[in-house]
Design a protein around this motif. Structure first.
Motif, PDB file in Angstrom:
ATOM      1  N   GLY A 185       0.790  -1.221   0.000  1.00 59.68           N
ATOM      2  CA  GLY A 185       0.000   0.000   0.000  1.00 59.68           C
ATOM      3  C   GLY A 185       0.824   1.274   0.000  1.00 59.68           C
ATOM      4  N   ILE A 186       1.954   1.265  -0.703  1.00 59.19           N
ATOM      5  CA  ILE A 186       2.864   2.411  -0.653  1.00 59.19           C
ATOM      6  C   ILE A 186       2.252   3.605  -1.384  1.00 59.19           C
ATOM      7  CG2 ILE A 186       5.128   3.286  -1.336  1.00 59.19           C
ATOM      8  CD1 ILE A 186       6.155   0.428  -1.147  1.00 59.19           C
ATOM      9  N   GLY A 187       2.243   4.736  -0.679  1.00 54.10           N
ATOM     10  CA  GLY A 187       1.729   5.967  -1.262  1.00 54.10           C
ATOM     11  C   GLY A 187       2.693   7.110  -1.066  1.00 54.10           C
ATOM     12  N   LYS A 188       2.772   7.979  -2.058  1.00 52.07           N
ATOM     13  CA  LYS A 188       3.626   9.166  -1.975  1.00 52.07           C
ATOM     14  C   LYS A 188       3.000  10.281  -2.790  1.00 52.07           C
ATOM     15  CE  LYS A 188       7.173  11.690  -0.943  1.00 52.07           C
ATOM     16  NZ  LYS A 188       7.375  12.144   0.461  1.00 52.07           N
ATOM     17  N   ARG A 189       2.876  11.453  -2.145  1.00 57.35           N
ATOM     18  CA  ARG A 189       2.339  12.622  -2.814  1.00 57.35           C
ATOM     19  C   ARG A 189       3.325  13.779  -2.735  1.00 57.35           C
ATOM     20  NH1 ARG A 189      -3.033  12.741  -3.979  1.00 57.35           N
ATOM     21  NH2 ARG A 189      -3.012  15.026  -3.880  1.00 57.35           N
ATOM     22  N   TYR A 190       3.348  14.586  -3.782  1.00 65.20           N
ATOM     23  CA  TYR A 190       4.091  15.833  -3.796  1.00 65.20           C
ATOM     24  C   TYR A 190       3.081  16.940  -4.049  1.00 65.20           C
ATOM     25  CZ  TYR A 190       8.152  12.783  -4.371  1.00 65.20           C
ATOM     26  OH  TYR A 190       9.109  11.804  -4.199  1.00 65.20           O
ATOM     27  N   GLY A 191       2.639  17.592  -2.966  1.00 68.55           N
ATOM     28  CA  GLY A 191       1.581  18.577  -3.109  1.00 68.55           C
ATOM     29  C   GLY A 191       0.314  17.897  -3.591  1.00 68.55           C
TER      30      GLY A 191
ATOM     31  N   VAL B 259       0.095  16.251  -6.406  1.00 63.27           N
ATOM     32  CA  VAL B 259       0.442  15.208  -7.370  1.00 63.27           C
ATOM     33  C   VAL B 259       0.656  13.879  -6.637  1.00 63.27           C
ATOM     34  CG1 VAL B 259       2.104  14.444  -9.112  1.00 63.27           C
ATOM     35  CG2 VAL B 259       1.502  16.865  -8.921  1.00 63.27           C
ATOM     36  N   THR B 260      -0.049  12.848  -7.085  1.00 62.86           N
ATOM     37  CA  THR B 260       0.125  11.511  -6.521  1.00 62.86           C
ATOM     38  C   THR B 260       1.191  10.783  -7.332  1.00 62.86           C
ATOM     39  OG1 THR B 260      -2.162  11.413  -5.765  1.00 62.86           O
ATOM     40  CG2 THR B 260      -0.989   9.316  -5.981  1.00 62.86           C
ATOM     41  N   ALA B 261       2.345  10.536  -6.695  1.00 61.86           N
ATOM     42  CA  ALA B 261       3.443   9.865  -7.382  1.00 61.86           C
ATOM     43  C   ALA B 261       3.347   8.350  -7.262  1.00 61.86           C
ATOM     44  CB  ALA B 261       4.780  10.354  -6.820  1.00 61.86           C
ATOM     45  N   LEU B 262       2.862   7.877  -6.125  1.00 65.36           N
ATOM     46  CA  LEU B 262       2.646   6.451  -5.898  1.00 65.36           C
ATOM     47  C   LEU B 262       1.288   6.288  -5.236  1.00 65.36           C
ATOM     48  CD1 LEU B 262       6.149   5.421  -4.460  1.00 65.36           C
ATOM     49  CD2 LEU B 262       5.290   4.945  -6.766  1.00 65.36           C
TER      50      LEU B 262
END
Length: 257
Positions: free
Chosen positions: A11-17, A19-22
């Motif tokens: 369930g890896i998630g990563k956001r930049y502002g 923007v959803t990167a993962l």
């Protein structure tokens, strides 16, 4: 997920502002396996490497290495058995080839950057045993001048040196981000042999490269990412023949509707 995974992300998630990167990525690397990560620019491949290695914090999900939580600074993860190379080689240009290799070995043996620095100050870089071992490992990968400064190397040679430094950690899992870019035929062959060495040791490799053919020739499994999501996982042959592959690379993206 199958049992016995060395590296597991759920369930890896990563956001930049905004923007959803993962977005909810599940991934695992098994013992003695090369896992290929492919996808177009912006798919999330390097971001996934970043959150696994600790270069970036994840926003959601969990990571484990050999069943233990994988968290903290990159040097802590190195101590647990994780090694990583980067798209742009990150070497100590003022150190020699052998000295750069030894920094990889020290990173896996010490519990902090301070401890690694203390070891260097105690003279480990100048001991005949350490110097010879690291010089031999570099020479096995085609870097025959262990006293040459890393800053004097070609881009391809720097790529090889980064892989040698990672290999010196004897990692459980090695993350390779575009290791072949800029390498000549000799360098590519050396890096491929390093990957096979890790696999023979029963450890795991995660490989990103723009050359899908190179990835397919080395990987047992391939994960296809698009816009931060896993859209296909299987053998290289299955992936190359899949409708998802055609959509992502030739059809303008994968339609999830």
């Amino acid at each position: 997920m199958a049992d016995g995974a060395l590296l597991r992300g759920t369930g890896i998630g990563k956001r930049y502002g905004g923007v959803t990167a993962l977005d909810g990525v599940d991934v695992e690397v098994r013992a003695g396996e090369v896992l290929g990560l492919i996808g177009p620019n912006g798919a999330g491949k390097t971001t996934l490497m970043d959150v696994v290695s600790g270069a970036q914090d994840l926003d959601a999900g969990t990571l484990t290495l050999a069943g233990r939580p994988l968290a903290g600074a990159p040097w802590r993860r190195a101590r647990l058995g994780l090694a990583r190379t980067f798209q742009h080689p990150q070497l100590a240009s003022e150190l020699t080839v052998a000295e750069n290799v030894l920094t990889g070995r020290l990173a896996a043996r010490h519990s902090s950057v301070r401890g690694m620095a203390a070891s260097m100050l105690r003279g480990l870089l100048s001991t005949a045993t350490g110097r010879d071992e690291c010089a031999r490992l570099a020479a096995d990968m085609g870097l025959d001048d262990p006293g040459r400064l890393a800053g004097e190397l070609t881009l391809g040679e720097k790529r090889v040196l980064e892989v040698v430094r990672a290999l010196a950690q004897d990692p459980q899992v090695m993350l390779l981000d575009e290791p072949f870019a800029g390498a000549d035929a000799t360098g590519i062959a050396a890096i491929m042999e390093a990957i096979r060495t890790v696999r023979r040791r029963g450890h795991g490799v995660v490989l990103i490269d723009h050359s899908v053919d190179l990835v397919a020739s080395l990987a047992e499994r391939v994960v296809l990412l698009d816009s931060g999501r896993v859209v296909f996982e299987g053998t290289p042959e299955e992936c190359l023949a899949s409708s998802e592959m055609r959509a992502v690379y030739f059809g303008g993206g994968y339609d999830r509707t």
